[in-house]
Design a protein around this motif. Structure first.
Motif, PDB file in Angstrom:
ATOM      1  N   GLY A  20       0.847  -1.190   0.093  1.00  0.00           N
ATOM      2  CA  GLY A  20      -0.102   0.187  -0.077  1.00  0.00           C
ATOM      3  C   GLY A  20       0.842   1.135   0.019  1.00  0.00           C
ATOM      4  N   GLY A  21       0.305   2.400  -0.614  1.00  0.00           N
ATOM      5  CA  GLY A  21       1.051   3.805  -0.643  1.00  0.00           C
ATOM      6  C   GLY A  21       1.023   4.024   1.095  1.00  0.00           C
ATOM      7  N   MET A  22       2.229   4.555   1.450  1.00  0.00           N
ATOM      8  CA  MET A  22       2.459   4.903   2.855  1.00  0.00           C
ATOM      9  C   MET A  22       3.203   6.088   3.045  1.00  0.00           C
ATOM     10  N   GLN A  23       2.861   7.202   3.467  1.00  0.00           N
ATOM     11  CA  GLN A  23       3.716   8.330   3.565  1.00  0.00           C
ATOM     12  C   GLN A  23       4.765   8.292   4.575  1.00  0.00           C
ATOM     13  N   LEU A  43       5.937   3.310  -4.641  1.00  0.00           N
ATOM     14  CA  LEU A  43       6.366   4.475  -4.114  1.00  0.00           C
ATOM     15  C   LEU A  43       5.198   5.492  -3.765  1.00  0.00           C
ATOM     16  N   THR A  44       5.490   6.228  -2.749  1.00  0.00           N
ATOM     17  CA  THR A  44       4.486   7.037  -2.571  1.00  0.00           C
ATOM     18  C   THR A  44       5.086   8.717  -2.823  1.00  0.00           C
ATOM     19  N   ALA A  45       3.946   9.076  -3.758  1.00  0.00           N
ATOM     20  CA  ALA A  45       4.236  10.587  -4.429  1.00  0.00           C
ATOM     21  C   ALA A  45       4.629  11.373  -3.508  1.00  0.00           C
ATOM     22  N   LEU A  46       3.755  11.645  -2.710  1.00  0.00           N
ATOM     23  CA  LEU A  46       3.533  12.885  -1.786  1.00  0.00           C
ATOM     24  C   LEU A  46       4.703  12.631  -0.799  1.00  0.00           C
ATOM     25  N   THR A  47       5.287  11.513  -0.532  1.00  0.00           N
ATOM     26  CA  THR A  47       6.547  11.555   0.324  1.00  0.00           C
ATOM     27  C   THR A  47       7.657  12.332  -0.244  1.00  0.00           C
ATOM     28  N   LEU A  75      -4.983  12.023  -2.777  1.00  0.00           N
ATOM     29  CA  LEU A  75      -5.837  13.190  -2.693  1.00  0.00           C
ATOM     30  C   LEU A  75      -6.734  13.454  -1.788  1.00  0.00           C
ATOM     31  N   LEU A  76      -6.085  14.189  -0.614  1.00  0.00           N
ATOM     32  CA  LEU A  76      -6.772  14.490   0.679  1.00  0.00           C
ATOM     33  C   LEU A  76      -6.402  15.676   1.266  1.00  0.00           C
ATOM     34  N   PRO A  77      -7.138  16.307   2.050  1.00  0.00           N
ATOM     35  CA  PRO A  77      -6.858  17.621   2.484  1.00  0.00           C
ATOM     36  C   PRO A  77      -5.434  17.597   3.045  1.00  0.00           C
ATOM     37  N   SER A  78      -4.641  18.686   2.772  1.00  0.00           N
ATOM     38  CA  SER A  78      -3.232  18.642   3.045  1.00  0.00           C
ATOM     39  C   SER A  78      -2.795  20.092   3.462  1.00  0.00           C
ATOM     40  N   MET A  79      -1.570  19.923   4.389  1.00  0.00           N
ATOM     41  CA  MET A  79      -1.368  21.550   4.865  1.00  0.00           C
ATOM     42  C   MET A  79      -0.149  22.025   3.999  1.00  0.00           C
ATOM     43  N   THR A  80       0.447  21.186   2.941  1.00  0.00           N
ATOM     44  CA  THR A  80       1.462  21.525   2.236  1.00  0.00           C
ATOM     45  C   THR A  80       1.038  21.773   0.791  1.00  0.00           C
ATOM     46  N   LEU A  81       0.015  20.975   0.207  1.00  0.00           N
ATOM     47  CA  LEU A  81       0.155  20.900  -1.382  1.00  0.00           C
ATOM     48  C   LEU A  81      -1.262  21.918  -1.814  1.00  0.00           C
ATOM     49  N   GLY A 152      -4.580   4.546   8.357  1.00  0.00           N
ATOM     50  CA  GLY A 152      -4.637   5.824   7.448  1.00  0.00           C
ATOM     51  C   GLY A 152      -6.182   6.015   7.304  1.00  0.00           C
ATOM     52  N   HIS A 153      -6.370   6.745   6.211  1.00  0.00           N
ATOM     53  CA  HIS A 153      -7.487   7.223   6.071  1.00  0.00           C
ATOM     54  C   HIS A 153      -8.866   6.227   5.740  1.00  0.00           C
ATOM     55  N   VAL A 154      -9.842   6.158   6.667  1.00  0.00           N
ATOM     56  CA  VAL A 154     -10.585   4.905   6.773  1.00  0.00           C
ATOM     57  C   VAL A 154     -12.130   5.261   6.303  1.00  0.00           C
ATOM     58  N   SER A 235     -13.944  14.481  13.484  1.00  0.00           N
ATOM     59  CA  SER A 235     -14.885  15.763  13.433  1.00  0.00           C
ATOM     60  C   SER A 235     -14.500  16.713  12.178  1.00  0.00           C
ATOM     61  N   PHE A 236     -13.837  16.501  11.495  1.00  0.00           N
ATOM     62  CA  PHE A 236     -13.290  17.133  10.255  1.00  0.00           C
ATOM     63  C   PHE A 236     -13.869  16.337   8.919  1.00  0.00           C
ATOM     64  N   LYS A 237     -14.301  15.126   9.290  1.00  0.00           N
ATOM     65  CA  LYS A 237     -14.830  14.283   8.174  1.00  0.00           C
ATOM     66  C   LYS A 237     -13.429  13.761   7.386  1.00  0.00           C
ATOM     67  N   ASN A 238     -12.552  13.467   8.093  1.00  0.00           N
ATOM     68  CA  ASN A 238     -11.429  13.150   7.282  1.00  0.00           C
ATOM     69  C   ASN A 238     -10.528  12.253   8.163  1.00  0.00           C
ATOM     70  N   THR A 239     -11.373  11.158   8.636  1.00  0.00           N
ATOM     71  CA  THR A 239     -10.905  10.249   9.757  1.00  0.00           C
ATOM     72  C   THR A 239      -9.986   9.190   9.202  1.00  0.00           C
ATOM     73  N   VAL A 269      -0.864  16.982  14.410  1.00  0.00           N
ATOM     74  CA  VAL A 269      -1.138  15.992  13.486  1.00  0.00           C
ATOM     75  C   VAL A 269      -0.441  16.055  12.273  1.00  0.00           C
ATOM     76  N   SER A 270       0.326  17.117  12.144  1.00  0.00           N
ATOM     77  CA  SER A 270       1.049  17.349  10.787  1.00  0.00           C
ATOM     78  C   SER A 270       2.020  16.240  10.608  1.00  0.00           C
ATOM     79  N   GLY A 271       2.017  15.931   9.413  1.00  0.00           N
ATOM     80  CA  GLY A 271       2.925  14.571   8.945  1.00  0.00           C
ATOM     81  C   GLY A 271       4.211  15.026   8.936  1.00  0.00           C
TER      82      GLY A 271
HETATM   83  P1  NAD Z   1      -0.448  16.981   6.325  1.00  0.00           P
HETATM   84  O1  NAD Z   1       0.740  17.286   7.166  1.00  0.00           O
HETATM   85  O2  NAD Z   1      -0.788  17.981   5.204  1.00  0.00           O
HETATM   86  O3  NAD Z   1      -1.611  16.829   7.166  1.00  0.00           O
HETATM   87  C1  NAD Z   1      -1.613  15.843   8.209  1.00  0.00           C
HETATM   88  C2  NAD Z   1      -3.081  15.240   8.223  1.00  0.00           C
HETATM   89  O4  NAD Z   1      -3.856  16.132   8.575  1.00  0.00           O
HETATM   90  C3  NAD Z   1      -3.391  14.404   7.260  1.00  0.00           C
HETATM   91  O5  NAD Z   1      -4.182  13.353   7.589  1.00  0.00           O
HETATM   92  C4  NAD Z   1      -4.215  15.389   6.478  1.00  0.00           C
HETATM   93  O6  NAD Z   1      -5.285  14.776   5.605  1.00  0.00           O
HETATM   94  C5  NAD Z   1      -4.915  16.084   7.631  1.00  0.00           C
HETATM   95  N1  NAD Z   1      -5.410  17.481   7.061  1.00  0.00           N
HETATM   96  C6  NAD Z   1      -4.512  18.499   6.574  1.00  0.00           C
HETATM   97  N2  NAD Z   1      -5.010  19.583   6.384  1.00  0.00           N
HETATM   98  C7  NAD Z   1      -6.506  19.361   6.487  1.00  0.00           C
HETATM   99  C8  NAD Z   1      -7.839  20.168   6.925  1.00  0.00           C
HETATM  100  N3  NAD Z   1      -7.704  21.351   6.414  1.00  0.00           N
HETATM  101  N4  NAD Z   1      -8.918  19.497   7.351  1.00  0.00           N
HETATM  102  C9  NAD Z   1      -8.857  18.185   7.747  1.00  0.00           C
HETATM  103  N5  NAD Z   1      -7.710  17.581   7.794  1.00  0.00           N
HETATM  104  C10 NAD Z   1      -6.723  18.068   7.396  1.00  0.00           C
HETATM  105  O7  NAD Z   1      -0.101  15.617   5.716  1.00  0.00           O
HETATM  106  P2  NAD Z   1       1.135  14.605   5.365  1.00  0.00           P
HETATM  107  O8  NAD Z   1       1.329  13.482   6.490  1.00  0.00           O
HETATM  108  O9  NAD Z   1       2.521  15.415   5.051  1.00  0.00           O
HETATM  109  O10 NAD Z   1       0.665  14.010   3.961  1.00  0.00           O
HETATM  110  C11 NAD Z   1       0.551  14.435   2.790  1.00  0.00           C
HETATM  111  C12 NAD Z   1      -0.866  14.177   1.901  1.00  0.00           C
HETATM  112  O11 NAD Z   1      -0.771  12.785   1.937  1.00  0.00           O
HETATM  113  C13 NAD Z   1      -2.092  14.466   3.013  1.00  0.00           C
HETATM  114  O12 NAD Z   1      -3.170  14.745   1.964  1.00  0.00           O
HETATM  115  C14 NAD Z   1      -2.265  13.140   3.495  1.00  0.00           C
HETATM  116  O13 NAD Z   1      -3.670  12.891   3.956  1.00  0.00           O
HETATM  117  C15 NAD Z   1      -1.823  12.088   2.426  1.00  0.00           C
HETATM  118  N6  NAD Z   1      -1.589  10.714   2.971  1.00  0.00           N
HETATM  119  C16 NAD Z   1      -1.101   9.825   2.174  1.00  0.00           C
HETATM  120  C17 NAD Z   1      -0.805   8.901   2.699  1.00  0.00           C
HETATM  121  C18 NAD Z   1      -0.607   7.639   1.622  1.00  0.00           C
HETATM  122  O14 NAD Z   1      -0.221   6.485   2.181  1.00  0.00           O
HETATM  123  N7  NAD Z   1      -0.198   7.902   0.546  1.00  0.00           N
HETATM  124  C19 NAD Z   1      -1.121   8.268   3.912  1.00  0.00           C
HETATM  125  C20 NAD Z   1      -1.162   9.414   4.943  1.00  0.00           C
HETATM  126  C21 NAD Z   1      -1.420  10.664   4.385  1.00  0.00           C
END
Ligand code: NAD
Length: 333
Positions: A20-23, A43-47, A75-81, A152-154, A235-239, A269-271
């Motif tokens: 699986g893809g894993m950050q 490979l995990t692209a966003l890593t 493609l999920l909510p992100s702090m950096t993308l 991860g995101h379930v 609570s942010f619908k991003n479990t 929670v920051s990655g």
């Molecule tokens: P990040 O530091 O940008 O965010 C940390 C967590 O907060 C992530 O779960 C993200 O979805 C969530 N988040 C960010 N902004 C949010 C918002 N405005 N509202 C609600 N939730 C928010 O994440 P990261 O660890 O640097 O990862 C980058 C991206 O890759 C994110 O989109 C993340 O969800 C995704 N991701 C990918 C994998 C994978 O296996 N490919 C695993 C985990 C996360």
């Protein structure tokens, strides 16, 4: 005897198992080891910090294996993308000639279209049948059906792998693999019985010799049980399912108070912070993903040894099940 499914035949791999893809985990060392061992490494692209860095990582992986490997884009909510970044990562994958991509997350339509137009095989990971049907309409080749057990995101529907797979077999017209709770031969055999053409494993591959994370975190996974995960960002619908540590407790406490905004939990929670867990081996340094499959993991094997063991177990279990079917005349009432 090899296990032959749509997945092994289409991707040209020996064992129907996808990593699986894993950050922070899906880098060339692990992906190439999985592919060299007969599965599909990812490979995990966003890593990678940029599409150009991803190009280099793909090139590095090609030096380490001559076998097929794929790339994950989530493609999920992100702090950096920024939204436009995904197309640039997808273009890097296409330009480097990668033949398989695992997509996941919200509104994948444009990225799927971009990849399909370039002839890439797309495996889309989703946590509900509704999203699986939408992705099927978008033209993906295969689905990765991700149950609630997963790391991860379930998603928000909380449906387990058993129900999702059986329902997928009833309603989908394209092949699917099982994700969530997959960690040994027994779970893979069960997935095949439910109609899957293979399995996706994340946590199991985190805990291998070639996984790039600190050994102490691997030992934490070995010690972990099915009760050692937590759900955050509900609570942010991003479990997301993560390892249950003190940071997880702090995040869920903030969410439980009610009225929390994302900025109230962002630093926890920051990655970037989670990455230090894997680098320093301190399981309390940030949040990190782990699935309920920790319950089934009790060693740190090489990918080669792990996949060979699973292959043998699947064969033995499927063969053994055949012996339960007896001719009607000798069956006891
Ligand atoms: P990040 O530091 O940008 O965010 C940390 C967590 O907060 C992530 O779960 C993200 O979805 C969530 N988040 C960010 N902004 C949010 C918002 N405005 N509202 C609600 N939730 C928010 O994440 P990261 O660890 O640097 O990862 C980058 C991206 O890759 C994110 O989109 C993340 O969800 C995704 N991701 C990918 C994998 C994978 O296996 N490919 C695993 C985990 C996360």
């Amino acid at each position: 005897m090899p296990i032959k499914t749509w997945l092994t035949e289409t991707l040209g791999i020996r064992v129907p198992i996808v990593q699986g893809g894993m950050q922070w985990v899906g880098v060339a060392e692990l992906a190439s080891a999985v592919s060299n061992a007969g599965g599909l490494g990812i490979l995990t692209a966003l890593t990678q910090p940029s599409p150009d860095a991803l190009r280099k990582e793909i090139q590095r992986c090609k030096q380490m294996t001559s076998k097929p490997f794929g790339v994950n884009i989530t493609l999920l909510p992100s702090m950096t993308l920024k939204p436009g970044d995904y197309a640039l990562y997808a273009q890097a994958i296409i330009d480097e000639g990668v033949k398989v991509v695992e997509t996941a997350g919200n509104n994948p339509g444009p990225v799927i279209k971009q990849l399909k137009e370039a002839g890439v095989t797309v495996i889309h990971k989703c946590t509900s049948i509704r999203h699986a049907l939408s992705a099927q309409k978008l033209g993906v080749d295969c689905l990765s059906i991700d149950g609630f057990e997963a790391a991860g995101h379930v998603g928000e529907a909380d449906v387990g792998t058993l129900i999702l797979l059986a329902k997928a077999k009833k309603v989908l017209t394209i092949p699917f693999i099982a994700s969530g709770g997959m960690a040994d031969g027994r779970s893979v055999a069960a997935a095949l019985a439910l109609g899957a053409v293979g399995a996706n494993m994340g946590t199991r591959f985190m805990c291998t010799a070639e996984s790039p994370i600190h050994h102490d975190i691997k030992l934490q996974i070995v010690k972990g049980t099915e009760n050692d995960t937590a759900l955050m960002l509900r609570s942010f619908k991003n479990t997301a399912r993560i390892y249950k540590n003190k940071i997880a407790d702090q995040v869920t406490a903030i969410e439980k108070r009610g009225g929390a905004e994302f900025k109230d939990v962002a630093a926890l929670v920051s990655g970037a912070r989670g990455k230090t867990v894997y680098e320093a081996g301190d399981s309390e340094a940030g949040v990190w993903s782990s699935g309920q499959s920790m319950a089934l993991i009790d060693d740190v094997p090489t990918c080669e040894a792990m996949l060979a063991k699973i292959e043998g177990e699947v064969e033995q279990i499927i063969g053994g099940l055949g012996s339960l079917v007896v001719p009607a005349a000798s069956a006891r009432l």
